[in-house]
Design a protein around this motif. Structure first.
Motif, PDB file in Angstrom:
ATOM      1  N   GLN A   1       1.056  -1.174   0.116  1.00  0.00           N
ATOM      2  CA  GLN A   1       0.066  -0.137  -0.052  1.00  0.00           C
ATOM      3  C   GLN A   1       0.937   1.239   0.104  1.00  0.00           C
ATOM      4  O   GLN A   1       0.397   2.334  -0.598  1.00  0.00           O
ATOM      5  CB  GLN A   1      -1.121  -0.143   1.202  1.00  0.00           C
TER       6      GLN A   1
ATOM      7  N   ASN B   1      -5.549  -0.174   5.169  1.00  0.00           N
ATOM      8  CA  ASN B   1      -5.867  -1.237   4.135  1.00  0.00           C
ATOM      9  C   ASN B   1      -7.184  -0.781   3.603  1.00  0.00           C
ATOM     10  O   ASN B   1      -8.006  -0.239   4.315  1.00  0.00           O
ATOM     11  CB  ASN B   1      -5.904  -2.567   4.724  1.00  0.00           C
ATOM     12  N   ASN B   2      -7.522  -0.981   2.345  1.00  0.00           N
ATOM     13  CA  ASN B   2      -8.438  -0.578   1.621  1.00  0.00           C
ATOM     14  C   ASN B   2      -9.530  -1.448   1.187  1.00  0.00           C
ATOM     15  O   ASN B   2     -10.317  -1.553   0.380  1.00  0.00           O
ATOM     16  CB  ASN B   2      -8.151   0.132   0.435  1.00  0.00           C
ATOM     17  N   GLY B   3      -9.552  -2.706   1.841  1.00  0.00           N
ATOM     18  CA  GLY B   3     -10.374  -3.897   1.772  1.00  0.00           C
ATOM     19  C   GLY B   3      -9.740  -4.733   0.794  1.00  0.00           C
ATOM     20  O   GLY B   3     -10.639  -5.681   0.380  1.00  0.00           O
ATOM     21  N   ASP B   4      -8.703  -4.750   0.692  1.00  0.00           N
ATOM     22  CA  ASP B   4      -8.044  -5.475  -0.609  1.00  0.00           C
ATOM     23  C   ASP B   4      -6.666  -6.149  -0.019  1.00  0.00           C
ATOM     24  O   ASP B   4      -6.189  -6.133   1.585  1.00  0.00           O
ATOM     25  CB  ASP B   4      -8.030  -4.980  -1.758  1.00  0.00           C
ATOM     26  N   PRO B   5      -5.784  -7.130  -0.725  1.00  0.00           N
ATOM     27  CA  PRO B   5      -4.751  -7.518  -0.188  1.00  0.00           C
ATOM     28  C   PRO B   5      -3.488  -6.570   0.093  1.00  0.00           C
ATOM     29  O   PRO B   5      -2.342  -6.732   0.596  1.00  0.00           O
ATOM     30  CB  PRO B   5      -4.225  -8.452  -1.373  1.00  0.00           C
ATOM     31  N   SER B   6      -3.776  -5.239  -0.509  1.00  0.00           N
ATOM     32  CA  SER B   6      -2.654  -4.421  -0.559  1.00  0.00           C
ATOM     33  C   SER B   6      -2.630  -3.617   0.718  1.00  0.00           C
ATOM     34  O   SER B   6      -3.629  -2.988   1.159  1.00  0.00           O
ATOM     35  CB  SER B   6      -2.853  -3.518  -1.548  1.00  0.00           C
TER      36      SER B   6
ATOM     37  N   PRO C   1      -5.042  -7.753   6.042  1.00  0.00           N
ATOM     38  CA  PRO C   1      -5.846  -7.592   4.379  1.00  0.00           C
ATOM     39  C   PRO C   1      -7.240  -7.678   4.436  1.00  0.00           C
ATOM     40  O   PRO C   1      -7.870  -8.489   5.516  1.00  0.00           O
ATOM     41  CB  PRO C   1      -4.932  -8.810   3.704  1.00  0.00           C
ATOM     42  N   PHE C   2      -7.790  -7.222   3.529  1.00  0.00           N
ATOM     43  CA  PHE C   2      -9.290  -7.326   3.524  1.00  0.00           C
ATOM     44  C   PHE C   2     -10.267  -6.621   4.524  1.00  0.00           C
ATOM     45  O   PHE C   2     -11.270  -7.029   4.618  1.00  0.00           O
ATOM     46  CB  PHE C   2      -9.812  -8.670   3.174  1.00  0.00           C
TER      47      PHE C   2
ATOM     48  N   ASP D   1     -11.170  -2.571   5.444  1.00  0.00           N
ATOM     49  CA  ASP D   1     -11.157  -1.327   5.283  1.00  0.00           C
ATOM     50  C   ASP D   1     -11.151  -0.347   6.511  1.00  0.00           C
ATOM     51  O   ASP D   1     -11.941   0.081   6.790  1.00  0.00           O
ATOM     52  CB  ASP D   1     -12.346  -1.034   4.328  1.00  0.00           C
TER      53      ASP D   1
END
Length: 254
Positions: free
Chosen positions: A43, A70-75, A160-161, A163
């Motif tokens: 990220q 985290n934005n709700g994804d693996p990054s 991860p995952f 938000d």
């Protein structure tokens, strides 16, 4: 005497070259500004906040806190923190840190923090704990684990995952070989060590504050926080690795 030593270098994030409120720093910029830390998460936007910076309370361990998101994804945002030395495989350690979940429309959920042990900087290594922040206030959370690797770095990563946006301060790792004291001088004093080798020898030393390194022989290269230490006693640990010594301490020992 300290009952435990924090094995994390710059665990309060106070040793840094940042000024004010630094948001969305690249890993390289964060690493250059924050002593003892290496950013590595994909990220790539760790925050350094001196004070609340308009987002939540000031960190409880000094004035500086960091933020990972985290934005709700693996990054995820992630970093490693340097330890004072490699952990001992098979020994028990306790990780503690203050976490705060800042809730906004663009960060609506509590973002957990994954803690790992790594032998290299900039890699998560083996995850040993997942810690969940509290909304609205910094709360100290903790976990106990047994070291499976001789890690020299502690990894701290957003899970991860989710938000969310979590603020971190006061990262502390204790355990391994520890020394505690009971009583006060002048009078009866007890010294107890834990985390040693069962049936092994434990050396107790005294001296003034400072630093010195054993130049040769058994435990050569070991550094202690004493100037010109003097050997007081060598005692044998029990089968559990605990050793204890009691004595009457003169007033000068204070």
């Amino acid at each position: 005497l300290l009952s435990s030593q924090n094995l994390v270098v710059n665990g309060d994030f106070e040793t840094n070259s940042s000024t004010g409120c630094d948001f969305n720093l690249t890993n390289a910029t964060f690493s250059s500004k924050m002593s003892g830390c290496t950013g590595y998460g994909p990220q790539n936007e760790i925050d350094i906040m001196d004070g609340g910076c308009g987002y939540g309370p000031t960190g409880p361990a000094g004035s500086t806190k960091i933020g990972v998101a985290n934005n709700g994804d693996p990054s995820v945002d992630a970093l490693t923190m340097t330890l004072t030395g490699p952990l001992t495989v098979g020994k028990t350690y306790t990780i503690k840190m203050y976490l705060y979940a800042h809730i906004e429309s663009w960060a609506p959920v509590q973002l957990p923090i994954e803690v790992g042990l790594s032998t290299v900087a900039g890699a998560q290594g083996t995850v040993v704990a997942t810690l969940t922040p509290t909304v609205g206030v910094f709360t100290q959370v903790s976990a106990t684990f047994t070291a499976g690797v001789a890690a020299s770095y502690l990894s701290v990563s957003a899970a991860p995952f989710f938000d969310g946006w979590t603020h971190i301060d006061g990262v502390e790792l204790t355990g391994g070989f520890t020394l505690t004291k009971t009583g006060t001088c002048a009078g009866p004093v007890g010294l107890t060590t834990t985390g040693g080798t069962g049936g092994g020898a434990v050396a107790l030393l005294y001296g003034n504050p400072g630093s010195s390194t054993k130049p040769s022989g058994v435990c050569a290269g070991t550094t202690v926080s004493l100037a010109q230490p003097t050997l007081a006693a060598v005692i044998t640990a029990n089968a559990a690795g605990t050793a204890a010594l009691g004595f009457n301490a003169p007033a000068g020992a204070c």
